[in-house]
Design a protein around this motif. Sequence first.
Motif, PDB file in Angstrom:
ATOM      1  N   LEU A   1      34.457  37.877  26.831  1.00  0.00           N
ATOM      2  CA  LEU A   1      35.204  39.119  27.023  1.00  0.00           C
ATOM      3  C   LEU A   1      36.561  39.019  26.343  1.00  0.00           C
ATOM      4  CD1 LEU A   1      34.437  39.680  30.825  1.00  0.00           C
ATOM      5  CD2 LEU A   1      33.339  40.783  28.855  1.00  0.00           C
ATOM      6  N   SER A   2      37.099  40.144  25.995  1.00  0.00           N
ATOM      7  CA  SER A   2      38.399  40.177  25.344  1.00  0.00           C
ATOM      8  C   SER A   2      39.491  39.796  26.340  1.00  0.00           C
ATOM      9  CB  SER A   2      38.676  41.565  24.768  1.00  0.00           C
ATOM     10  OG  SER A   2      38.727  42.522  25.808  1.00  0.00           O
ATOM     11  N   ARG A   3      40.630  39.379  25.807  1.00  0.00           N
ATOM     12  CA  ARG A   3      41.752  38.975  26.666  1.00  0.00           C
ATOM     13  C   ARG A   3      42.244  40.113  27.559  1.00  0.00           C
ATOM     14  NH1 ARG A   3      43.928  34.293  28.701  1.00  0.00           N
ATOM     15  NH2 ARG A   3      46.150  34.585  29.100  1.00  0.00           N
ATOM     16  N   PRO A   4      42.407  41.329  27.072  1.00  0.00           N
ATOM     17  CA  PRO A   4      42.834  42.422  27.967  1.00  0.00           C
ATOM     18  C   PRO A   4      41.820  42.709  29.077  1.00  0.00           C
ATOM     19  CG  PRO A   4      43.251  43.020  25.693  1.00  0.00           C
ATOM     20  CD  PRO A   4      42.433  41.773  25.668  1.00  0.00           C
ATOM     21  N   MET A   5      40.507  42.596  28.758  1.00  0.00           N
ATOM     22  CA  MET A   5      39.498  42.852  29.778  1.00  0.00           C
ATOM     23  C   MET A   5      39.553  41.782  30.871  1.00  0.00           C
ATOM     24  SD  MET A   5      37.147  44.774  30.913  1.00  0.00           S
ATOM     25  CE  MET A   5      36.871  45.874  29.515  1.00  0.00           C
ATOM     26  N   ILE A   6      39.738  40.541  30.482  1.00  0.00           N
ATOM     27  CA  ILE A   6      39.841  39.467  31.477  1.00  0.00           C
ATOM     28  C   ILE A   6      41.080  39.666  32.346  1.00  0.00           C
ATOM     29  CG2 ILE A   6      40.181  36.993  31.775  1.00  0.00           C
ATOM     30  CD1 ILE A   6      38.536  36.563  29.253  1.00  0.00           C
ATOM     31  N   LEU A   7      42.175  40.073  31.706  1.00  0.00           N
ATOM     32  CA  LEU A   7      43.406  40.316  32.464  1.00  0.00           C
ATOM     33  C   LEU A   7      43.214  41.464  33.460  1.00  0.00           C
ATOM     34  CD1 LEU A   7      46.421  39.637  32.818  1.00  0.00           C
ATOM     35  CD2 LEU A   7      46.919  41.354  31.064  1.00  0.00           C
TER      36      LEU A   7
ATOM     37  N   PHE B   1      50.402  40.132  38.776  1.00  0.00           N
ATOM     38  CA  PHE B   1      50.396  39.874  37.347  1.00  0.00           C
ATOM     39  C   PHE B   1      50.675  38.412  37.019  1.00  0.00           C
ATOM     40  CE2 PHE B   1      50.990  44.513  37.143  1.00  0.00           C
ATOM     41  CZ  PHE B   1      50.064  44.830  36.164  1.00  0.00           C
ATOM     42  N   PHE B   2      51.453  37.742  37.864  1.00  0.00           N
ATOM     43  CA  PHE B   2      51.740  36.329  37.638  1.00  0.00           C
ATOM     44  C   PHE B   2      50.470  35.492  37.722  1.00  0.00           C
ATOM     45  CE2 PHE B   2      52.747  32.148  39.449  1.00  0.00           C
ATOM     46  CZ  PHE B   2      53.522  31.631  38.431  1.00  0.00           C
ATOM     47  N   PHE B   3      49.664  35.743  38.763  1.00  0.00           N
ATOM     48  CA  PHE B   3      48.431  34.974  38.887  1.00  0.00           C
ATOM     49  C   PHE B   3      47.373  35.437  37.885  1.00  0.00           C
ATOM     50  CE2 PHE B   3      50.249  34.268  43.163  1.00  0.00           C
ATOM     51  CZ  PHE B   3      50.175  32.888  43.193  1.00  0.00           C
ATOM     52  N   ALA B   4      47.501  36.664  37.389  1.00  0.00           N
ATOM     53  CA  ALA B   4      46.508  37.148  36.417  1.00  0.00           C
ATOM     54  C   ALA B   4      46.673  36.493  35.057  1.00  0.00           C
ATOM     55  CB  ALA B   4      46.615  38.674  36.281  1.00  0.00           C
TER      56      ALA B   4
END
Length: 211
Positions: free
Chosen positions: A150-156, A206-209
């Motif tokens: 998966l792309s980085r934005p999708m994982i985030l 967002f920190f843990f993401a």
Amino acid sequence: MLSLMNGRSYRLLLKKILDSNRVCHTNVQVCPPLVTKVACQPSKPAGDSGCGAVAQSGSDGSGSKGKHQITFKPYVAPCYKDHDAKNMGLKRPMSPHLTIYAPTMPAMTSILQRITGIIATFYACMLSAGTLFLSNGVESYVSMIQSLDLSRPMILLIKVLAGAPFAYHYFFGIRFCIWNSGRWLTLKDVNSSVKPLFIATAVSMFFFAIL
């Protein structure tokens, strides 16, 4: 004079009335062992029957009746009606409740606190069940998700959505604990505490993401 008394008190009352030369008209109905009613009136001219004669005749169910009378009837159970039928018969319909009230911040945060608690409990149950019953363990399924490339934005985004219930339930749970200690109970404190807690939730989420 209206009273509930036992037999001894009744006899003492009659003796006291006779000694004071008062004449009473009584109607005594007894539901053993209680005398339910005694009615007394001021004295009348000599020649009328006294308390003793009336009370004696009334005690066996005969004689003259006084102005006070009690009628005993057998108990009849009322017809059963459920809650809704009774209220509709009394023309008291149920309130429309949430449909007429505007949403408030304390109510919405409280509802979200319960929803996120259910989601967090579901996560914990799924993780424990996967550890116990999945043949390959949770790690193999994590590797399977990583292999999807998966792309980085999708994982985030997935991490943010998965971690939001934990973060929200944690920080707003602290507020509930403070309420239980008797603090922050005024409406001003309740509303002013919402913004800092939302900021803390977003920052931690967002920190843990990004880890």
